[in-house]
Design a protein around this motif. Structure first.
Motif, PDB file in Angstrom:
ATOM      1  N   ARG A  67       0.825  -1.204   0.000  1.00 39.85           N
ATOM      2  CA  ARG A  67       0.000   0.000   0.000  1.00 39.85           C
ATOM      3  C   ARG A  67       0.863   1.260   0.000  1.00 39.85           C
ATOM      4  N   SER A  68       2.007   1.182   0.673  1.00 43.09           N
ATOM      5  CA  SER A  68       2.929   2.315   0.693  1.00 43.09           C
ATOM      6  C   SER A  68       3.470   2.585  -0.712  1.00 43.09           C
ATOM      7  N   LEU A  69       3.846   1.542  -1.434  1.00 42.16           N
ATOM      8  CA  LEU A  69       4.353   1.691  -2.796  1.00 42.16           C
ATOM      9  C   LEU A  69       3.267   2.179  -3.746  1.00 42.16           C
ATOM     10  N   MET A  70       2.027   1.813  -3.469  1.00 35.97           N
ATOM     11  CA  MET A  70       0.919   2.228  -4.327  1.00 35.97           C
ATOM     12  C   MET A  70       0.701   3.735  -4.306  1.00 35.97           C
ATOM     13  N   SER A  71       1.265   4.406  -3.316  1.00 37.81           N
ATOM     14  CA  SER A  71       1.124   5.863  -3.247  1.00 37.81           C
ATOM     15  C   SER A  71       1.844   6.551  -4.411  1.00 37.81           C
ATOM     16  N   ASN A  72       2.710   5.807  -5.105  1.00 38.18           N
ATOM     17  CA  ASN A  72       3.400   6.357  -6.274  1.00 38.18           C
ATOM     18  C   ASN A  72       2.540   6.316  -7.534  1.00 38.18           C
ATOM     19  N   TYR A  73       1.344   5.751  -7.406  1.00 43.41           N
ATOM     20  CA  TYR A  73       0.456   5.564  -8.551  1.00 43.41           C
ATOM     21  C   TYR A  73      -0.934   6.112  -8.238  1.00 43.41           C
ATOM     22  N   ILE A  74      -1.754   6.175  -9.287  1.00 45.52           N
ATOM     23  CA  ILE A  74      -3.185   6.375  -9.110  1.00 45.52           C
ATOM     24  C   ILE A  74      -3.811   5.001  -9.344  1.00 45.52           C
ATOM     25  N   PRO A  75      -4.229   4.309  -8.271  1.00 39.23           N
ATOM     26  CA  PRO A  75      -4.755   2.956  -8.421  1.00 39.23           C
ATOM     27  C   PRO A  75      -6.258   2.943  -8.693  1.00 39.23           C
ATOM     28  N   VAL A  76      -6.659   2.096  -9.620  1.00 45.00           N
ATOM     29  CA  VAL A  76      -8.077   1.967  -9.940  1.00 45.00           C
ATOM     30  C   VAL A  76      -8.425   0.497 -10.155  1.00 45.00           C
ATOM     31  N   LYS A  77      -9.488   0.051  -9.498  1.00 47.09           N
ATOM     32  CA  LYS A  77      -9.999  -1.304  -9.688  1.00 47.09           C
ATOM     33  C   LYS A  77     -11.181  -1.241 -10.642  1.00 47.09           C
ATOM     34  N   ILE A  78     -11.160  -2.069 -11.662  1.00 44.74           N
ATOM     35  CA  ILE A  78     -12.219  -2.075 -12.660  1.00 44.74           C
ATOM     36  C   ILE A  78     -12.940  -3.409 -12.631  1.00 44.74           C
ATOM     37  N   ASP A  79     -14.204  -3.358 -12.286  1.00 44.78           N
ATOM     38  CA  ASP A  79     -15.044  -4.558 -12.217  1.00 44.78           C
ATOM     39  C   ASP A  79     -15.301  -5.067 -13.635  1.00 44.78           C
ATOM     40  N   LEU A  80     -14.823  -6.254 -13.911  1.00 43.31           N
ATOM     41  CA  LEU A  80     -14.936  -6.825 -15.250  1.00 43.31           C
ATOM     42  C   LEU A  80     -16.387  -6.911 -15.717  1.00 43.31           C
ATOM     43  N   ASP A  81     -17.270  -7.317 -14.830  1.00 47.70           N
ATOM     44  CA  ASP A  81     -18.676  -7.520 -15.203  1.00 47.70           C
ATOM     45  C   ASP A  81     -19.376  -6.219 -15.586  1.00 47.70           C
ATOM     46  N   ASN A  82     -18.946  -5.123 -14.993  1.00 44.53           N
ATOM     47  CA  ASN A  82     -19.568  -3.826 -15.265  1.00 44.53           C
ATOM     48  C   ASN A  82     -18.838  -3.003 -16.319  1.00 44.53           C
ATOM     49  N   ASN A  83     -17.718  -3.519 -16.807  1.00 44.28           N
ATOM     50  CA  ASN A  83     -16.905  -2.757 -17.776  1.00 44.28           C
ATOM     51  C   ASN A  83     -16.386  -3.665 -18.890  1.00 44.28           C
ATOM     52  N   LYS A  84     -17.298  -4.416 -19.488  1.00 38.85           N
ATOM     53  CA  LYS A  84     -16.893  -5.400 -20.494  1.00 38.85           C
ATOM     54  C   LYS A  84     -16.311  -4.756 -21.752  1.00 38.85           C
ATOM     55  N   SER A  85     -16.848  -3.616 -22.151  1.00 35.01           N
ATOM     56  CA  SER A  85     -16.320  -2.955 -23.354  1.00 35.01           C
ATOM     57  C   SER A  85     -14.904  -2.434 -23.111  1.00 35.01           C
ATOM     58  N   LEU A  86     -14.658  -1.915 -21.903  1.00 43.24           N
ATOM     59  CA  LEU A  86     -13.318  -1.429 -21.560  1.00 43.24           C
ATOM     60  C   LEU A  86     -12.339  -2.598 -21.502  1.00 43.24           C
TER      61      LEU A  86
END
Length: 276
Positions: A67-86
């Motif tokens: 989680r500390s290393l993740m501060s170097n990024y903008i993290p985003v979780k994308i739900d596969l079922d709700n974002n099939k086109s993406l």
């Protein structure tokens, strides 16, 4: 100014899309926030029914050092079922599927499947980069995807890649290539009078890429082809620089010395980057 406006927009848009564990859930918001904060986007495609995804959450993503290393990024979780086109757009064939992207959604790195904590740590350490060198051009492209903005960003990515370690350079040059290909398409649609000059300049950038990847023999062949076709006047300085680098890298000292006398001090300084 543009950066400040984007940041204000992010605060407004993302206030309702940040999960309790600091992951965003909106891909568009994540890209905008990355542009505003000089960070890359960390994308995790997942689903509630995915066992390996749940394991990664508990064994990797939720660990304090990760989680500390993740501060170097903008993290985003994308739900596969709700974002099939993406998911289809990015060729997601299975989950978990992790991407490292720039603020315009261009893929820098991707991995599919469960990753142990040590693998996640290695990944996050590898790409923990500050993209402030690219910011203005990333934002300009985001604001308007025309030939000029796309070409400048492609060029900037190539310059950025020069100063990266070899294990990162190839991937960032591939991103540069992606933007150059878009620029070529934009050039065809543009009303510029100097289309041929820019078309040749993009070819010269491809030669520069090969020199950065230690493919100097291939670069020399490409340069010979351009010479046969005729170097556009506005491209001669760039052409001579690349030919100097290629000749020197191939130990053609006599040719390199002659070319070096025609280069500026700044160009000679830039050339040294290729020999480090």
């Amino acid at each position: 100014m543009k950066k400040s406006l984007i940041l204000l927009l992010i605060v407004f848009l993302s206030s309702s899309t940040i999960k309790a564990d600091n992951w965003l859930s909106s891909f568009e918001d994540a890209k905008k926030m990355a542009l505003a904060t000089n960070k890359l986007v960390l994308v995790d495609f997942w689903a509630s029914w995915c066992g390996p995804c749940k394991r990664m959450d508990s064994e990797s993503w939720n660990q304090e050092d990760v989680r500390s290393l993740m501060s170097n990024y903008i993290p985003v979780k994308i739900d596969l079922d709700n974002n099939k086109s993406l998911a289809a757009k990015y060729g997601v064939r299975g989950i978990p599927y992790i991407f490292i992207m720039d603020g315009n959604g261009k893929v820098i790195h991707q991995q599919m499947g469960y990753k142990r904590k040590s693998e996640v740590v290695d990944l996050l350490n590898k790409y923990a980069l500050n993209t402030s060198f690219l910011t203005r051009d990333l934002i300009n492209y985001h604001t308007k995807e025309n030939f000029a903005n796309t070409y400048r960003l492609a060029n900037k990515y190539q310059d950025y890649a020069m100063f990266l370690e070899p294990h990162l350079r190839t991937e960032f040059l591939e991103v540069s290539d992606t933007y150059f290909k878009e620029a070529e398409q934009g050039l065809k649609k543009s009303k510029l009078k100097s289309k041929q000059a820019f078309k040749q300049k993009i070819e010269l950038h491809d030669i520069q890429k090969n020199l950065l990847l230690d493919r100097s023999k291939k670069a020399l062949k490409q340069l010979e082809k351009i010479a046969d076709e005729g170097v556009v006047e506005t491209n001669k300085k760039f052409y001579n620089l690349l030919k100097y680098i290629a000749q020197k890298d191939n130990d053609n000292s006599e040719e390199a010395t002659a070319l070096g006398k025609e280069l500026s001090a700044n160009d000679l300084k830039k050339a040294e980057i290729f020999f480090k």
